[in-house]
Design a protein around this motif. Structure first.
Motif, PDB file in Angstrom:
ATOM      1  N   TYR A   1       1.134   1.788   6.333  1.00 29.22           N
ATOM      2  CA  TYR A   1      -0.199   2.197   5.897  1.00 29.22           C
ATOM      3  C   TYR A   1      -1.244   1.687   6.893  1.00 29.22           C
ATOM      4  CZ  TYR A   1      -4.288   2.633   2.831  1.00 29.22           C
ATOM      5  OH  TYR A   1      -5.511   2.952   2.295  1.00 29.22           O
ATOM      6  N   ARG A   2      -2.070   2.583   7.401  1.00 30.29           N
ATOM      7  CA  ARG A   2      -3.107   2.268   8.395  1.00 30.29           C
ATOM      8  C   ARG A   2      -2.529   1.545   9.624  1.00 30.29           C
ATOM      9  NH1 ARG A   2      -8.412   2.768   7.033  1.00 30.29           N
ATOM     10  NH2 ARG A   2      -9.027   1.011   8.330  1.00 30.29           N
ATOM     11  N   GLY A   3      -1.253   1.730   9.871  1.00 30.59           N
ATOM     12  CA  GLY A   3      -0.629   1.105  11.038  1.00 30.59           C
ATOM     13  C   GLY A   3      -0.667  -0.401  10.999  1.00 30.59           C
ATOM     14  N   THR A   4      -0.796  -0.988   9.812  1.00 24.59           N
ATOM     15  CA  THR A   4      -0.967  -2.436   9.703  1.00 24.59           C
ATOM     16  C   THR A   4       0.320  -3.203   9.979  1.00 24.59           C
ATOM     17  OG1 THR A   4      -1.698  -4.235   8.233  1.00 24.59           O
ATOM     18  CG2 THR A   4      -0.499  -2.432   7.216  1.00 24.59           C
ATOM     19  N   TYR A   5       0.175  -4.455  10.383  1.00 23.22           N
ATOM     20  CA  TYR A   5       1.312  -5.361  10.513  1.00 23.22           C
ATOM     21  C   TYR A   5       1.758  -5.806   9.129  1.00 23.22           C
ATOM     22  CZ  TYR A   5       4.055  -9.434  11.937  1.00 23.22           C
ATOM     23  OH  TYR A   5       5.066 -10.347  12.107  1.00 23.22           O
ATOM     24  N   GLY A   6       0.808  -5.915   8.207  1.00 28.17           N
ATOM     25  CA  GLY A   6       1.123  -6.344   6.849  1.00 28.17           C
ATOM     26  C   GLY A   6      -0.061  -7.042   6.209  1.00 28.17           C
ATOM     27  N   PRO A   7       0.185  -7.701   5.090  1.00 26.54           N
ATOM     28  CA  PRO A   7      -0.906  -8.392   4.390  1.00 26.54           C
ATOM     29  C   PRO A   7      -1.424  -9.583   5.169  1.00 26.54           C
ATOM     30  CG  PRO A   7       1.201  -8.907   3.369  1.00 26.54           C
ATOM     31  CD  PRO A   7       1.464  -7.820   4.371  1.00 26.54           C
ATOM     32  N   ALA A   8      -2.674  -9.914   4.943  1.00 28.15           N
ATOM     33  CA  ALA A   8      -3.306 -11.060   5.603  1.00 28.15           C
ATOM     34  C   ALA A   8      -3.899 -11.978   4.549  1.00 28.15           C
ATOM     35  CB  ALA A   8      -4.401 -10.586   6.553  1.00 28.15           C
ATOM     36  N   PRO A   9      -3.960 -13.279   4.822  1.00 26.03           N
ATOM     37  CA  PRO A   9      -4.575 -14.198   3.868  1.00 26.03           C
ATOM     38  C   PRO A   9      -6.067 -13.887   3.702  1.00 26.03           C
ATOM     39  CG  PRO A   9      -3.319 -15.380   5.552  1.00 26.03           C
ATOM     40  CD  PRO A   9      -3.454 -13.969   6.016  1.00 26.03           C
TER      41      PRO A   9
ATOM     42  N   TRP B   1       0.840  -1.204   0.000  1.00 23.59           N
ATOM     43  CA  TRP B   1       0.000   0.000   0.000  1.00 23.59           C
ATOM     44  C   TRP B   1       0.876   1.255   0.000  1.00 23.59           C
ATOM     45  CZ3 TRP B   1      -0.588  -4.015   3.566  1.00 23.59           C
ATOM     46  CH2 TRP B   1      -1.641  -4.891   3.294  1.00 23.59           C
ATOM     47  N   ASN B   2       1.940   1.239   0.807  1.00 23.93           N
ATOM     48  CA  ASN B   2       2.856   2.372   0.828  1.00 23.93           C
ATOM     49  C   ASN B   2       3.666   2.444  -0.469  1.00 23.93           C
ATOM     50  OD1 ASN B   2       2.988   1.502   4.093  1.00 23.93           O
ATOM     51  ND2 ASN B   2       2.704   3.650   3.660  1.00 23.93           N
ATOM     52  N   MET B   3       4.089   1.273  -0.955  1.00 31.08           N
ATOM     53  CA  MET B   3       4.913   1.242  -2.155  1.00 31.08           C
ATOM     54  C   MET B   3       4.138   1.764  -3.358  1.00 31.08           C
ATOM     55  SD  MET B   3       7.579  -1.699  -3.196  1.00 31.08           S
ATOM     56  CE  MET B   3       6.390  -2.962  -3.641  1.00 31.08           C
ATOM     57  N   ALA B   4       2.851   1.467  -3.409  1.00 32.10           N
ATOM     58  CA  ALA B   4       2.024   1.988  -4.503  1.00 32.10           C
ATOM     59  C   ALA B   4       2.023   3.512  -4.481  1.00 32.10           C
ATOM     60  CB  ALA B   4       0.601   1.453  -4.378  1.00 32.10           C
ATOM     61  N   ARG B   5       1.961   4.108  -3.275  1.00 31.47           N
ATOM     62  CA  ARG B   5       1.977   5.573  -3.168  1.00 31.47           C
ATOM     63  C   ARG B   5       3.345   6.117  -3.564  1.00 31.47           C
ATOM     64  NH1 ARG B   5      -0.740  10.122  -0.902  1.00 31.47           N
ATOM     65  NH2 ARG B   5       0.551  11.842  -1.661  1.00 31.47           N
ATOM     66  N   ILE B   6       4.424   5.417  -3.161  1.00 29.13           N
ATOM     67  CA  ILE B   6       5.773   5.854  -3.519  1.00 29.13           C
ATOM     68  C   ILE B   6       5.951   5.863  -5.037  1.00 29.13           C
ATOM     69  CG2 ILE B   6       8.227   5.234  -3.402  1.00 29.13           C
ATOM     70  CD1 ILE B   6       7.654   4.096  -0.594  1.00 29.13           C
ATOM     71  N   VAL B   7       5.473   4.803  -5.693  1.00 30.18           N
ATOM     72  CA  VAL B   7       5.578   4.725  -7.148  1.00 30.18           C
ATOM     73  C   VAL B   7       4.734   5.815  -7.796  1.00 30.18           C
ATOM     74  CG1 VAL B   7       5.080   3.302  -9.175  1.00 30.18           C
ATOM     75  CG2 VAL B   7       6.112   2.263  -7.147  1.00 30.18           C
TER      76      VAL B   7
END
Length: 231
Positions: free
Chosen positions: A201-209, A14-20
């Motif tokens: 992004y949104r303080g998340t730990y990361g992706p979830a299944p 999510w952050n990388m998409a904004r960086i790009v």
């Protein structure tokens, strides 16, 4: 500039998409390869499930009279789902293994809710009341800390931290009294703190299944930009 054939990014997608997206100059044509890649990455990020955020409680407290403690503890209500908000609290006391981590006579205690905090509860304290995914600001800048000065933030933080105090009390019953003694340290962090310092992004730990899948079904490291890998 540093040139490389491959770049490995540990930023959440999510952050990388904004960086790009931010790297695409206004003069770049909308149908150019880089513009298309930025849009595709944003779409991929939007389709991903994500874990929740965290509440943290960091303590430095006197350890007199505590005797021998275990380092790791998990507090969980088995009548509720393990992913339910604030149900699972993890506690770590690293000075059990290495007393040199704190001044003599003190323990360090870290307690946190395990990626179960709802970030939507905190958006009201953010500028423009929305998450824009932008990263790169210094966590110590005044602008980055603006949310902490919003009306109601401190009160809400105390309310949400109560689950952490209650969990730690099961290990150290008089922890609140110890935390008030001279020389003690109490630091409480919210999903907004987690977002600010870890640039998440949104303080998340990361992706979830996704529902019905396990962790091995998460997306691979490849992205739609050749040479750019997501760690």
């Amino acid at each position: 500039k540093i040139k490389a054939k491959h770049v490995v990014s540990n930023a959440p997608l999510w952050n990388m998409a904004r960086i790009v997206q931010d790297s695409v100059s206004p003069e770049t044509l909308e149908d150019s390869p880089v513009s298309k890649a930025a849009k595709e990455m944003k779409q991929q990020a939007d389709q991903m499930e994500m874990t929740g955020s965290f509440m943290h409680l960091h303590l430095g407290i006197p350890k007199d009279g505590l005797g021998e403690l275990e380092c790791h503890h998990s507090m969980l209500n088995f009548d509720d789902d393990v992913t339910a908000e604030q149900n699972l609290v993890i506690i770590s006391i690293p000075t059990v293994f290495d007393p040199s981590l704190a001044p003599e006579g003190y323990h360090i205690v870290h307690a946190y809710t395990a990626a179960s905090e709802n970030f939507d509860d905190w958006v009201k304290f953010m500028e423009k009341k929305e998450e824009n995914g932008k990263v790169g600001s210094s966590p110590n800048s005044s602008a980055s800390q603006k949310y902490s000065r919003e009306e109601g933030y401190e009160k809400f933080k105390e309310e949400k931290a109560e689950a952490l105090w209650t969990a730690v009390e099961k290990v150290i019953p008089d922890v609140r009294e110890r935390a008030k003694r001279e020389g003690s340290i109490v630091l409480t962090a919210t999903p907004l703190t987690h977002r600010r310092y870890n640039q998440r992004y949104r303080g998340t730990y990361g992706p979830a299944p996704s529902g019905g899948k396990d962790v091995w079904d998460l997306p691979s490291a490849s992205t739609n930009i050749k040479g750019l890998l997501a760690c």
